[in-house]
Design a protein around this motif. Structure first.
Motif, short mmCIF file in Angstrom:
data_model
loop_
_atom_site.label_atom_id
_atom_site.label_comp_id
_atom_site.label_asym_id
_atom_site.label_seq_id
_atom_site.Cartn_x
_atom_site.Cartn_y
_atom_site.Cartn_z
N ALA A 1 0.85 -1.20 0.00
CA ALA A 1 0.00 0.00 0.00
C ALA A 1 0.88 1.24 0.00
N SER A 2 0.45 2.24 -0.76
CA SER A 2 1.09 3.56 -0.74
C SER A 2 0.08 4.57 -0.24
N VAL A 3 0.54 5.49 0.62
CA VAL A 3 -0.37 6.47 1.19
C VAL A 3 0.24 7.87 1.11
N ALA A 4 -0.63 8.87 1.11
CA ALA A 4 -0.23 10.26 1.20
C ALA A 4 -1.26 11.00 2.05
N VAL A 5 -0.76 11.84 2.95
CA VAL A 5 -1.63 12.60 3.84
C VAL A 5 -1.42 14.09 3.56
N VAL A 6 -2.52 14.82 3.39
CA VAL A 6 -2.48 16.26 3.14
C VAL A 6 -3.08 16.99 4.34
N LYS A 7 -2.37 18.01 4.81
CA LYS A 7 -2.84 18.82 5.94
C LYS A 7 -2.57 20.29 5.61
N ASN A 8 -3.56 21.14 5.85
CA ASN A 8 -3.43 22.56 5.52
C ASN A 8 -3.02 22.77 4.07
N GLY A 9 -3.56 21.91 3.19
CA GLY A 9 -3.34 22.08 1.77
C GLY A 9 -1.99 21.63 1.24
N ARG A 10 -1.19 20.94 2.05
CA ARG A 10 0.09 20.44 1.54
C ARG A 10 0.34 19.02 2.05
N ILE A 11 1.14 18.29 1.31
CA ILE A 11 1.46 16.91 1.69
C ILE A 11 2.40 16.92 2.89
N ILE A 12 1.98 16.27 3.98
CA ILE A 12 2.82 16.23 5.18
C ILE A 12 3.42 14.85 5.41
N TYR A 13 2.91 13.84 4.70
CA TYR A 13 3.40 12.48 4.97
C TYR A 13 3.12 11.59 3.77
N ALA B 1 0.76 7.37 -5.57
CA ALA B 1 -0.09 7.92 -4.51
C ALA B 1 0.27 9.39 -4.25
N THR B 2 1.55 9.71 -4.27
CA THR B 2 1.98 11.09 -4.01
C THR B 2 1.49 12.05 -5.09
N ASP B 3 1.62 11.65 -6.36
CA ASP B 3 1.15 12.53 -7.43
C ASP B 3 -0.37 12.60 -7.46
N LEU B 4 -1.04 11.53 -7.08
CA LEU B 4 -2.50 11.58 -6.99
C LEU B 4 -2.92 12.56 -5.89
N ALA B 5 -2.14 12.61 -4.81
CA ALA B 5 -2.43 13.56 -3.73
C ALA B 5 -2.25 15.00 -4.21
N LYS B 6 -1.26 15.24 -5.07
CA LYS B 6 -1.06 16.59 -5.64
C LYS B 6 -2.24 16.97 -6.52
N TYR B 7 -2.75 16.01 -7.28
CA TYR B 7 -3.95 16.23 -8.08
C TYR B 7 -5.15 16.51 -7.16
N MET B 8 -5.27 15.75 -6.08
CA MET B 8 -6.35 15.92 -5.11
C MET B 8 -6.33 17.34 -4.53
N PHE C 1 -7.71 19.19 4.24
CA PHE C 1 -6.95 17.97 4.51
C PHE C 1 -7.52 16.84 3.66
N GLY C 2 -6.72 15.80 3.48
CA GLY C 2 -7.20 14.68 2.69
C GLY C 2 -6.24 13.52 2.70
N PHE C 3 -6.66 12.42 2.09
CA PHE C 3 -5.91 11.17 2.11
C PHE C 3 -5.96 10.47 0.77
N VAL C 4 -4.85 9.89 0.38
CA VAL C 4 -4.81 8.96 -0.74
C VAL C 4 -4.25 7.65 -0.22
N ILE C 5 -4.96 6.56 -0.49
CA ILE C 5 -4.53 5.22 -0.06
C ILE C 5 -4.74 4.27 -1.24
N ILE C 6 -3.69 3.60 -1.67
CA ILE C 6 -3.80 2.66 -2.79
C ILE C 6 -3.14 1.34 -2.38
N THR C 7 -3.88 0.25 -2.51
CA THR C 7 -3.33 -1.07 -2.24
C THR C 7 -3.41 -1.94 -3.49
#
Length: 381
Positions: free
Chosen positions: A45-57, A269-276, A347-353
């Motif tokens: 699984a790949s994940v990306a977490v967005v907080k305050n409009g930017r990727i934090i993890y 997942a990271t680039d999908l989070a940027k699109y999100m 804030f938001g999340f991308v999770i892909i397995t």
């Protein structure tokens, strides 16, 4: 001088303290997420977490290739399935803004052959209905070719329509979006995969796409179907079938399902989070405007109460208790993808397995629900 030194050391130890806190938070997040993966027998699984409009993890867990025991990495790309629909809808909104089409246009006029429910022949099926899955079309005959619904090509074309009036009911249908992809080609004059790359991916600085041969195949994450009886995984190599022969004989505005506008995007997942983040910011990211705020809000506005579905962006009011999120899911070839965000709280999340033992509750995979709640608890509580 002494005061400056004191301030320096205070700032230094504050940074060290925050860094240690962040490391501890990340370690706990990873421990908790691994427990979710173990429960649902996730391959990777790949994940990306967005907080305050930017990727934090961002983090990748497990394997991209079971057979060769290759670890999953942050640069690896997945076929993300139905989240792809939002790229198609975003493209449509660009064409609407350019005055090339209208959401109220007759879908058949745009496609180039008759799109009419034979049970309700006098009722127009609009582009908006197709985007929101209220067109009355269905996938009973499949969705991998436009021949299926073309009256000149298939004597059973009428089976592609359901027994209710267009616009009256939500019924998720992949055929809608493969037809929409053909419309994008007809109205833009660009092949579908090239349009999305040029007008969405490149402006946002994202690596991805619909055409297999345009991407680095070493970065493809292997996908696996789980058999609950034998408790084994079977590879799904067709997820990345290049379809070179079909592309060589491509007919613009008709062969579009080859690229699967309904589910064929491949991205990390990271680039999908940027699109999100672009959708979270109502159409703009890092000063780059992809669609207007009006168009973005229209995509996120639910048109169906029961499903909360807008224009390839749906609402999820119970995915994380007490929160109202926007986004989409995807599932195909053993893959499960999740992209959800709060446009107001940024804030938001991308999770892909790439493979799990899939069970569902209220229309959502239990893995995806547990995974997003695990990340929320780790980074927002």
């Amino acid at each position: 001088m002494k005061l400056h030194l004191q301030q320096y050391f205070l700032a230094f130890f504050l940074i060290i303290g925050l860094s240690g806190q962040s490391i501890a938070q990340n370690e706990k997040a990873e421990t908790d997420f691994k427990a979710v993966m173990e429960k649902y027998k996730a391959v990777g699984a790949s994940v990306a977490v967005v907080k305050n409009g930017r990727i934090i993890y961002t983090h990748s867990f497990g394997l991209k290739d079971l057979e060769n025991k290759l670890p999953l990495g942050g640069q690896d790309i997945f076929r993300i399935a139905s989240i792809s629909k939002s790229f198609s809808a975003t493209s449509v909104m660009q064409l609407v803004e350019a005055g090339k089409i209208s959401l109220d246009d007759d879908f058949g006029d745009l496609v180039g052959f008759k799109i009419r429910n034979p049970k309700f022949p006098d009722q127009k099926i609009t582009l908006k209905m197709a985007l929101s899955h209220t067109s009355s079309l269905n996938d009973s005959q499949g969705y991998l070719s436009l021949d299926l619904i073309n009256p000149d090509k298939n004597p059973d074309w009428a089976k592609c329509y359901s027994n209710y009036p267009p616009g009256s009911k939500f019924d998720y249908c992949n055929l809608n979006f493969n037809l929409i992809g053909a419309v994008i080609e007809k109205k833009s004059g660009e092949r579908f995969d090239n349009y999305v790359r040029k007008h969405i991916l490149m402006p946002l600085g994202l690596y991805g796409g619909y055409c297999v041969d345009s991407l680095d195949s070493t970065r493809f994450v292997h996908l696996y179907e789980y058999n609950a009886v034998s408790k084994t995984y079977t590879p799904s190599p067709n997820a990345y079938a290049p379809r070179r022969t079909e592309i060589a004989n491509y007919v613009m505005g008709y062969s579009t399902p080859i690229f699967s506008p309904t589910g064929g995007m491949k991205i990390s997942a990271t680039d999908l989070a940027k699109y999100m983040i672009m959708h979270m910011n109502y159409g703009t990211s890092n000063g780059v405007k992809i669609i207007t705020k009006k168009s973005a809000k229209k995509m996120q506005t639910a048109l169906t109460e029961d499903e909360g579905y807008g224009l390839a962006i749906r609402s999820a009011d119970h995915l994380i208790p007490g929160l109202k999120l926007k986004g989409h899911t995807g599932s195909a070839y053993g893959l499960y993808s999740t992209m959800f965000f709060d446009p107001k709280k940024k804030f938001g999340f991308v999770i892909i397995t790439n493979g799990i033992n899939a069970t569902y509750t209220d229309g959502f995979p239990d893995f995806s629900r547990a995974a997003i709640n695990s990340l929320y608890q780790s980074f927002f509580n």
